[in-house]
Design a protein around this motif. Structure first.
Motif, PDB file in Angstrom:
ATOM      1  N   LEU A 361       0.823  -1.210   0.000  1.00  0.00           N
ATOM      2  CA  LEU A 361       0.000   0.000   0.000  1.00  0.00           C
ATOM      3  C   LEU A 361       0.858   1.262   0.000  1.00  0.00           C
ATOM      4  O   LEU A 361       0.577   2.219  -0.723  1.00  0.00           O
ATOM      5  CB  LEU A 361      -0.939   0.000   1.202  1.00  0.00           C
ATOM      6  N   VAL A 362       1.914   1.265   0.795  1.00  0.00           N
ATOM      7  CA  VAL A 362       2.786   2.447   0.829  1.00  0.00           C
ATOM      8  C   VAL A 362       3.510   2.600  -0.497  1.00  0.00           C
ATOM      9  O   VAL A 362       3.636   3.711  -1.025  1.00  0.00           O
ATOM     10  CB  VAL A 362       3.786   2.338   1.996  1.00  0.00           C
ATOM     11  N   GLY A 363       3.988   1.492  -1.061  1.00  0.00           N
ATOM     12  CA  GLY A 363       4.687   1.570  -2.337  1.00  0.00           C
ATOM     13  C   GLY A 363       3.836   2.165  -3.446  1.00  0.00           C
ATOM     14  O   GLY A 363       4.346   2.866  -4.313  1.00  0.00           O
ATOM     15  N   LEU A 364       2.535   1.905  -3.395  1.00  0.00           N
ATOM     16  CA  LEU A 364       1.640   2.416  -4.428  1.00  0.00           C
ATOM     17  C   LEU A 364       1.180   3.850  -4.169  1.00  0.00           C
ATOM     18  O   LEU A 364       0.738   4.535  -5.096  1.00  0.00           O
ATOM     19  CB  LEU A 364       0.415   1.511  -4.536  1.00  0.00           C
ATOM     20  N   ASN A 365       1.260   4.308  -2.922  1.00  0.00           N
ATOM     21  CA  ASN A 365       0.614   5.580  -2.579  1.00  0.00           C
ATOM     22  C   ASN A 365       1.523   6.628  -1.955  1.00  0.00           C
ATOM     23  O   ASN A 365       1.033   7.710  -1.606  1.00  0.00           O
ATOM     24  CB  ASN A 365      -0.544   5.304  -1.600  1.00  0.00           C
ATOM     25  N   TRP A 366       2.822   6.382  -1.806  1.00  0.00           N
ATOM     26  CA  TRP A 366       3.657   7.343  -1.098  1.00  0.00           C
ATOM     27  C   TRP A 366       3.731   8.696  -1.809  1.00  0.00           C
ATOM     28  O   TRP A 366       3.930   9.736  -1.172  1.00  0.00           O
ATOM     29  CB  TRP A 366       5.071   6.789  -0.899  1.00  0.00           C
ATOM     30  N   ARG A 367       3.526   8.710  -3.131  1.00  0.00           N
ATOM     31  CA  ARG A 367       3.603   9.980  -3.855  1.00  0.00           C
ATOM     32  C   ARG A 367       2.420  10.898  -3.552  1.00  0.00           C
ATOM     33  O   ARG A 367       2.425  12.072  -3.928  1.00  0.00           O
ATOM     34  CB  ARG A 367       3.683   9.721  -5.361  1.00  0.00           C
ATOM     35  N   ARG A 368       1.390  10.395  -2.869  1.00  0.00           N
ATOM     36  CA  ARG A 368       0.265  11.246  -2.478  1.00  0.00           C
ATOM     37  C   ARG A 368       0.613  12.157  -1.304  1.00  0.00           C
ATOM     38  O   ARG A 368      -0.138  13.084  -0.995  1.00  0.00           O
ATOM     39  CB  ARG A 368      -0.945  10.378  -2.106  1.00  0.00           C
ATOM     40  N   ILE A 369       1.715  11.888  -0.643  1.00  0.00           N
ATOM     41  CA  ILE A 369       2.154  12.733   0.473  1.00  0.00           C
ATOM     42  C   ILE A 369       2.480  14.121  -0.070  1.00  0.00           C
ATOM     43  O   ILE A 369       3.057  14.255  -1.156  1.00  0.00           O
ATOM     44  CB  ILE A 369       3.386  12.114   1.152  1.00  0.00           C
ATOM     45  N   PRO A 370       2.117  15.195   0.641  1.00  0.00           N
ATOM     46  CA  PRO A 370       2.432  16.549   0.166  1.00  0.00           C
ATOM     47  C   PRO A 370       3.910  16.706  -0.167  1.00  0.00           C
ATOM     48  O   PRO A 370       4.783  16.137   0.508  1.00  0.00           O
ATOM     49  CB  PRO A 370       2.029  17.431   1.355  1.00  0.00           C
TER      50      PRO A 370
END
Length: 504
Positions: A361-370
């Motif tokens: 989940l983190v690998g797929l979504n870390w770019r959503r972090i500001p």
């Protein structure tokens, strides 16, 4: 602590893959993407990658059943487990270079064919000797297939879509380790048709056949000699392999790999230490040879552009530390829960599900972090992993099953390691030109594999240095988790150390 910035200026948009490194081939890439269907291409290559990564770990849970069925000796069982890893690690750079010579799509399908056929042979193996031989062949197929995944992603996707594809790649690569433990436990516990351990290999066959049927169409048209066409890459510059460099590197990796995977089982004999020393010597000889070859205008095995790319040494250091901690943790936890706590294959496998899910989940979504927080994601991930490793040790220190505290700590391990690994891969590859993708994929995937081998050897030695029994195993796990936390802390500070070195 903030993310270490490259000492060489990075073009605008480099961190999301939209900068100068991709402009030159943007039109060609978009045309190929429309023809091949980028989503379908990604599905094919990531499924193949997942199978290859799973097979590094899936046998661990099946080992007791396999040993009883085949009456394998300890060394024979170790070679069944390690044979795949040895050939896989030794041949990764060769596989990457093969893709540069014949085309990444063709090399991927060739490796997939070998891997699928060897999986069938492993599942039908009549004895230990045959299974060991087929495992070596299976690892060779994976070594040809896996480096092409990064190369195809680099050459097919641009901009934000490339960053998303790389996020999926890193999620599959590292969470596949824990997923292999889970799947292995499910298959062994199911004992399909009374076949015991055999489905852990046979499961690859129908998946591989589907990929081989869909692959030629979904991967698009043939990519003939891509580096030659683009003007970069060792193979394209010379039209042939740097055979001397290839032999030196393969020998160095082999001399490193064999004692790492067999040393603990065989009590770290003298020959293991001699091999490690020779590995270091050959690695130095390889580096000198490659530098001189490049200075003479030749075509070294690893492009100087890749070795000198901004942030590459830091990326390699962090990838090695993250993968060493990941593999070492999974190894010792498997030994503890199955050996000391008496978990069956299924329960042992499911123990790692929180770590695998969190990592993915983190690998797929870390770019959503500001954006303002993204520079600290990597060191923060290592710090979270350090705390979580200590949390696992504390939860299991009394010899219990850990309860909800263990679940929370396992989620923290997966989350922290994913933040430590996924952004490193994406940001590093954003500075690599698509025609250098083969070199970069070979270097980074080999670094990850050698890190995993080192982690199993080092942290396994710490854990196995204690006596038998639940209490002794819990104490050993606590000591190992503290060592894992130390490795994660090194990952958090390595960027600062390298930055200070550059300033000097």
């Amino acid at each position: 602590m903030t993310q270490t910035t490259p000492t060489t200026p990075v073009p605008p948009g480099a961190l999301d893959g939209t900068g100068e490194s991709s402009k030159g081939e943007a039109t060609d890439n978009r045309a190929r993407s429309r023809a091949a269907g980028p989503g379908r291409l990604l599905a094919i290559v990531l499924t193949g990658q997942l199978m290859a990564v799973l097979d590094v770990f899936i046998v661990n849970v099946a080992a007791p059943t396999l040993r009883a069925d085949l009456h394998a000796s300890g060394s024979g069982l170790q070679l069944v487990v390690a044979g795949y890893t040895i050939s896989y690690a030794v041949l990764l750079i060769t596989g990457a270079r093969l893709g540069a010579l014949i085309g990444h799509r063709q090399a991927f399908l060739a490796g997939l064919t070998v891997f699928t056929a060897a999986s069938l042979a492993c599942g039908l193996a009549p004895g230990t000797g045959a299974l060991i031989a087929f495992r070596f062949i299976q690892g060779a197929g994976a070594a040809v297939m896996l480096p092409q995944v990064l190369s195809l992603i680099q050459r097919t996707f641009t901009g934000a879509s490339r960053a998303q594809a790389l996020g999926a790649y890193s999620a599959v690569l590292a969470s596949g380790a824990a997923a292999g433990q889970v799947l292995g436990g499910v298959l062994v516990q199911a004992d399909l048709f009374g076949t015991g351990w055999r489905p852990v290999f046979l499961v690859n066959v129908p998946i591989g056949l589907v990929l081989l049927i869909l692959g030629p169409r979904w991967l698009g048209g043939a990519e003939e000699r891509p580096e030659s066409r683009a003007g970069g890459g060792a193979a394209g510059r010379s039209g042939a392999l740097d055979l001397a460099g290839l032999l030196l590197l393969a020998a160095a990796v082999l001399l490193f790999t064999v004692p790492m995977v067999l040393g603990q089982e065989w009590g770290w004999p003298l020959w293991g230490w001699v091999m490690l020393g020779l590995s270091a010597v050959l690695a130095a000889v390889f580096a000198v040879y490659e530098a001189r070859l490049a200075g003479r205008g030749g075509a070294p095995l690893i492009s100087p552009r890749v070795a000198g790319a901004p942030g590459m040494p830091l990326a390699i250091a962090r990838i090695v530390l993250a993968m060493a901690a990941n593999a070492g943790f999974l190894f010792v936890m498997t030994l503890h829960v199955q050996g000391a706590l008496g978990y069956g294959a299924l329960r042992a496998g499911w123990t790692f599900a929180p770590t695998a899910v969190a990592f993915g989940l983190v690998g797929l979504n870390w770019r959503r972090i500001p954006a303002r927080w993204q520079p600290v994601t990597v060191p923060s991930g290592f710090l979270l992993a350090a705390v979580s490793f200590a949390g696992v040790g504390l939860a299991l220190r009394d010899g219990s099953d850990g309860g909800p505290w263990l679940f929370a700590a396992l989620v923290g391990v997966g989350t922290g390691l994913s933040f430590a690994y996924s952004p490193v891969l994406t940001r590093t590859l954003a500075t690599i030109r698509p025609q250098d993708a083969a070199d970069a994929s070979g270097v980074l995937v080999t670094s990850a594999q050698l890190g995993m081998l080192t982690g199993v050897a080092v942290f396994g030695a710490i854990f196995l240095g204690h006596g038998p029994g639940v209490d002794a195993s819990a104490d050993a796990l606590w000591a190992t988790c503290l060592a894992l936390a130390g490795a994660a802390l090194c990952g958090a500070i390595v960027g600062l150390v390298i930055r200070v070195g550059h300033l000097r």
